[in-house]
Design a protein around this motif. Structure first.
Motif, mmCIF file in Angstrom:
data_model
loop_
_atom_site.group_PDB
_atom_site.id
_atom_site.type_symbol
_atom_site.label_atom_id
_atom_site.label_comp_id
_atom_site.label_asym_id
_atom_site.label_seq_id
_atom_site.Cartn_x
_atom_site.Cartn_y
_atom_site.Cartn_z
ATOM 1 N N MET A 61 15.118 17.276 14.373
ATOM 2 C CA MET A 61 16.125 18.029 13.625
ATOM 3 C C MET A 61 17.523 17.516 13.919
ATOM 4 N N ASN A 62 17.784 17.204 15.176
ATOM 5 C CA ASN A 62 19.105 16.718 15.558
ATOM 6 C C ASN A 62 19.394 15.357 14.930
ATOM 7 N N ASN A 63 18.434 14.436 14.990
ATOM 8 C CA ASN A 63 18.629 13.096 14.449
ATOM 9 C C ASN A 63 18.792 13.093 12.938
ATOM 10 N N GLU A 64 18.058 13.993 12.262
ATOM 11 C CA GLU A 64 18.072 14.017 10.800
ATOM 12 C C GLU A 64 19.100 14.989 10.226
ATOM 13 N N GLY A 65 19.799 15.715 11.087
ATOM 14 C CA GLY A 65 20.792 16.654 10.593
ATOM 15 C C GLY A 65 20.182 17.834 9.867
ATOM 16 N N LEU A 66 18.994 18.289 10.295
ATOM 17 C CA LEU A 66 18.287 19.382 9.631
ATOM 18 C C LEU A 66 18.551 20.712 10.327
ATOM 19 N N THR A 67 18.569 21.772 9.547
ATOM 20 C CA THR A 67 18.695 23.100 10.126
ATOM 21 C C THR A 67 17.339 23.763 10.331
ATOM 22 N N SER A 68 16.291 23.228 9.719
ATOM 23 C CA SER A 68 14.943 23.753 9.920
ATOM 24 C C SER A 68 13.933 22.643 9.660
ATOM 25 N N LEU A 69 12.729 22.858 10.162
ATOM 26 C CA LEU A 69 11.693 21.831 10.110
ATOM 27 C C LEU A 69 10.343 22.482 9.857
ATOM 28 N N ALA A 70 9.577 21.896 8.925
ATOM 29 C CA ALA A 70 8.232 22.397 8.654
ATOM 30 C C ALA A 70 7.285 21.934 9.749
ATOM 31 N N VAL A 71 6.424 22.841 10.190
ATOM 32 C CA VAL A 71 5.387 22.518 11.167
ATOM 33 C C VAL A 71 4.053 22.505 10.427
ATOM 34 N N VAL A 72 3.310 21.411 10.552
ATOM 35 C CA VAL A 72 2.078 21.235 9.778
ATOM 36 C C VAL A 72 0.899 20.976 10.695
ATOM 37 N N ASP A 73 -0.302 21.155 10.147
ATOM 38 C CA ASP A 73 -1.505 20.815 10.898
ATOM 39 C C ASP A 73 -1.922 19.385 10.555
ATOM 40 N N ASN A 74 -3.120 19.002 10.985
ATOM 41 C CA ASN A 74 -3.554 17.616 10.794
ATOM 42 C C ASN A 74 -3.815 17.260 9.335
ATOM 43 N N HIS A 75 -3.889 18.272 8.462
ATOM 44 C CA HIS A 75 -4.078 18.029 7.036
ATOM 45 C C HIS A 75 -2.798 18.272 6.247
ATOM 46 N N LEU A 76 -1.670 18.340 6.941
ATOM 47 C CA LEU A 76 -0.355 18.571 6.337
ATOM 48 C C LEU A 76 -0.213 19.955 5.722
ATOM 49 N N ASN A 77 -1.075 20.895 6.100
ATOM 50 C CA ASN A 77 -0.880 22.279 5.676
ATOM 51 C C ASN A 77 0.284 22.878 6.467
ATOM 52 N N VAL A 78 1.157 23.592 5.792
ATOM 53 C CA VAL A 78 2.292 24.230 6.460
ATOM 54 C C VAL A 78 1.797 25.444 7.233
ATOM 55 N N VAL A 79 2.040 25.441 8.536
ATOM 56 C CA VAL A 79 1.606 26.561 9.375
ATOM 57 C C VAL A 79 2.781 27.311 9.979
ATOM 58 N N GLY A 80 3.993 26.817 9.779
ATOM 59 C CA GLY A 80 5.141 27.512 10.333
ATOM 60 C C GLY A 80 6.437 26.785 10.084
ATOM 61 N N ASN A 81 7.493 27.304 10.665
ATOM 62 C CA ASN A 81 8.844 26.808 10.437
ATOM 63 C C ASN A 81 9.651 27.012 11.709
ATOM 64 N N ILE A 82 10.385 25.979 12.126
ATOM 65 C CA ILE A 82 11.277 26.079 13.268
ATOM 66 C C ILE A 82 12.688 25.804 12.783
ATOM 67 N N SER A 83 13.630 26.684 13.144
ATOM 68 C CA SER A 83 15.017 26.500 12.722
ATOM 69 C C SER A 83 15.921 26.382 13.938
ATOM 70 N N ASN A 84 17.145 25.902 13.695
ATOM 71 C CA ASN A 84 18.105 25.794 14.783
ATOM 72 C C ASN A 84 18.409 27.140 15.421
ATOM 73 N N VAL A 85 18.382 28.210 14.629
ATOM 74 C CA VAL A 85 18.669 29.537 15.169
ATOM 75 C C VAL A 85 17.640 29.939 16.223
ATOM 76 N N ASP A 86 16.432 29.406 16.108
ATOM 77 C CA ASP A 86 15.380 29.755 17.060
ATOM 78 C C ASP A 86 15.655 29.241 18.464
ATOM 79 N N VAL A 87 16.607 28.323 18.624
ATOM 80 C CA VAL A 87 16.893 27.802 19.961
ATOM 81 C C VAL A 87 17.511 28.873 20.857
ATOM 82 N N LYS A 88 17.911 30.000 20.294
ATOM 83 C CA LYS A 88 18.411 31.092 21.138
ATOM 84 C C LYS A 88 17.327 31.570 22.111
ATOM 85 N N LEU A 89 16.058 31.279 21.798
ATOM 86 C CA LEU A 89 14.957 31.652 22.680
ATOM 87 C C LEU A 89 14.777 30.667 23.826
ATOM 88 N N LEU A 90 15.598 29.619 23.869
ATOM 89 C CA LEU A 90 15.443 28.570 24.872
ATOM 90 C C LEU A 90 16.593 28.526 25.864
#
Length: 491
Positions: free
Chosen positions: A277-306
């Motif tokens: 996300m940092n390298n590509e300038g993205l605010t969110s990123l799709a999380v996929v399984d081995n078949h490219l099915n979308v299983v979730g989403n991670i956003s920059n705002v979620d880093v508050k949990l870290l």
């Protein structure tokens, strides 16, 4: 339409100033107890006390028929949206300021506890002019730097390591230094009397927010974001025929969005997602399984949990596991289970897409088709490529705040498979993405304006990401930067 003048629109990417690596005691010294560590025993699962969640059928219906637009604002009835001033959409109550010498920990605390999406950085407490911003993308970059994940090129290695050693010695790193890690969002301003055509052309080119200033001064009166403008045009669409006629059409027919998607496999380490996300300038990123099915989403705002030392193990755990933490935390905050609803399909209407963006406050919707066969419930181990690291302080997160931490022992929680996530079977195979930029670019073109091509911006961003991150950040600051010692803009 005449392009905005230099006085109407000023782009001044903030200088590489810098964020402070907080001094944290070594593990052998005193350690501030986190919320989870203060619990004597693990409480019962939050699911046992939550309110009943939506059934699968109800959730499918919600995804199929999202909420309709809210009632229109009578102030804009009968008006051409292109003549509405940007200041009319801003609320001064949204503004949150910090000073340029504010430490990174204090700035992060203000960002998280205030609920703001961005802080305005000024020189002195008694002024209303801003010269830079601090947001969750800056925080993401700082966390990568603090954990040794941000790698400089050879030329800038001494500057980078000097900053790390300064933090390691326990010196406060103010925002003026922290911004030297690189600029992720150009600092744009518009006078409050400028009309929305100026804003939509800028947004349609990929800029996420514009700082609105009082006419004839640098005093900030508001912040206009892509999401706020999209929400305004959605709720008041019936007053604006050139835009309202687009809502019934499908994403496929309108030809908006991109098929060149960036995603990450759910079995990859979370730190790899943050770097991507940092390298590509993205605010969110799709999380996929081995078949490219979308299983979730991670956003920059979620880093508050870290932002606590007890959260550090999450960086080496999988993206799938982090999504389960995100959903669990949302569930405890909301009192019921939370499902990811960040996807549409090529035949979704623009109205359906915009309604979802507004309801979820997301920056993009993932375009999916029918789900591919499910993957195994057993996570696939991934061998991550190691990189030479630069010095960074130990226990880097202990002094940063965290809101509502999840009731899980972060260091020992096992990985979670994609199939185990609630609502994971409701996605589909990732085939594209539609962002707020794409939608505002469409609105601009439909109104006869000429915004920058967002696809070209994406190509430029990906080309630049192939070179060193630090080189790109420092070189971009040379052409236009804020001299924090004098307050003057250098070009």
């Amino acid at each position: 339409m005449q392009a905005p003048s230099s006085e109407d629109l000023r782009s001044t990417p903030s200088r590489n100033s810098s964020i402070r690596l907080g001094h944290n005691p070594s593990p052998l010294q005193s350690h501030r107890q986190s919320f989870t560590e203060s619990l004597r025993g693990h409480p019962p699962s939050p699911r046992s006390t939550r309110q009943p969640s939506l059934s699968q059928a109800q959730l499918h219906e919600l995804l199929k028929n999202p909420p309709t637009a809210g009632s229109a604002d009578a102030r804009f009835s009968g008006r051409d949206w292109q003549t509405i001033g940007v200041g009319e959409l801003c609320d001064p109550a949204d503004l949150r300021f910090v000073e340029i010498d504010t430490g990174i920990e204090e700035a992060t605390n203000v960002l998280i506890t205030s609920g703001a999406h961005v802080l305005l950085v000024r020189h002195r407490k008694d002024e209303r002019a801003a010269h830079a911003t601090y947001d969750y993308r800056d925080l993401t970059q700082y966390l990568l730097f603090a954990t040794g994940q941000l790698q400089p090129d050879e030329e800038h290695f001494p500057v980078f390591t000097s900053l790390a050693k300064k933090a390691q010695a326990g010196h406060t790193i103010p925002l003026r230094d922290a911004k030297s890690l690189g600029n992720k969002e150009p600092f744009m301003t518009l006078p409050s009397n400028a009309n929305l055509t100026h804003a939509i052309e800028v947004f349609g080119g990929g800029v996420h927010r514009i700082v609105i200033v009082e006419e004839g001064t640098d005093n900030v009166v508001g912040i206009l974001s892509q999401l706020r403008l999209v929400k305004f045009l959605w709720e008041n669409g019936r007053n604006f025929p050139s835009i309202d006629r687009l809502y019934p059409q499908t994403i496929k027919d309108l030809g908006i969005g991109s098929q060149q998607t960036i995603s990450i496999n759910g079995d990859k380490a979370l730190k790899e997602a943050l770097k991507l996300m940092n390298n590509e300038g993205l605010t969110s990123l799709a999380v996929v399984d081995n078949h490219l099915n979308v299983v979730g989403n991670i956003s920059n705002v979620d880093v508050k949990l870290l932002t606590k030392s007890s959260s550090a193990p999450l960086l080496d755990n999988t993206c799938i596991h982090f999504i389960s933490v995100i959903l669990s935390t949302r569930g405890m905050n909301d009192g019921k289970d939370s499902f990811p609803v960040f996807h549409i399909n090529p035949y979704s209407s623009l109205a359906h897409t915009v309604a979802k963006l507004v309801a979820t406050k997301a920056h993009r919707m993932w375009v999916t088709d029918s789900p591919s066969p499910s993957v195994s419930a057993t996570p696939i181990s991934t061998n991550l490529i190691s990189q030479p690291s630069v010095p960074h302080p130990p226990s880097y997160l202990s002094s940063l705040p965290q809101s509502n931490p999840p009731f899980v022992p972060l260091s020992t929680t096992p990985s979670v498979s994609a199939s185990a996530l609630p609502g994971a079977n409701m996605g589909g195979r990732l085939v594209g993405v539609v962002s707020l930029t794409d939608i505002l670019n469409l609105f601009a073109r439909a109104s006869g304006l000429h915004p920058t091509d967002p696809d070209e911006r994406r190509r430029q961003r990906r080309r630049s990401s192939s070179s060193s991150m630090m080189r790109g950040s420092l070189d971009s600051a040379r052409s236009s930067s804020l001299d924090v010692s004098t307050g003057n803009i250098k070009r």
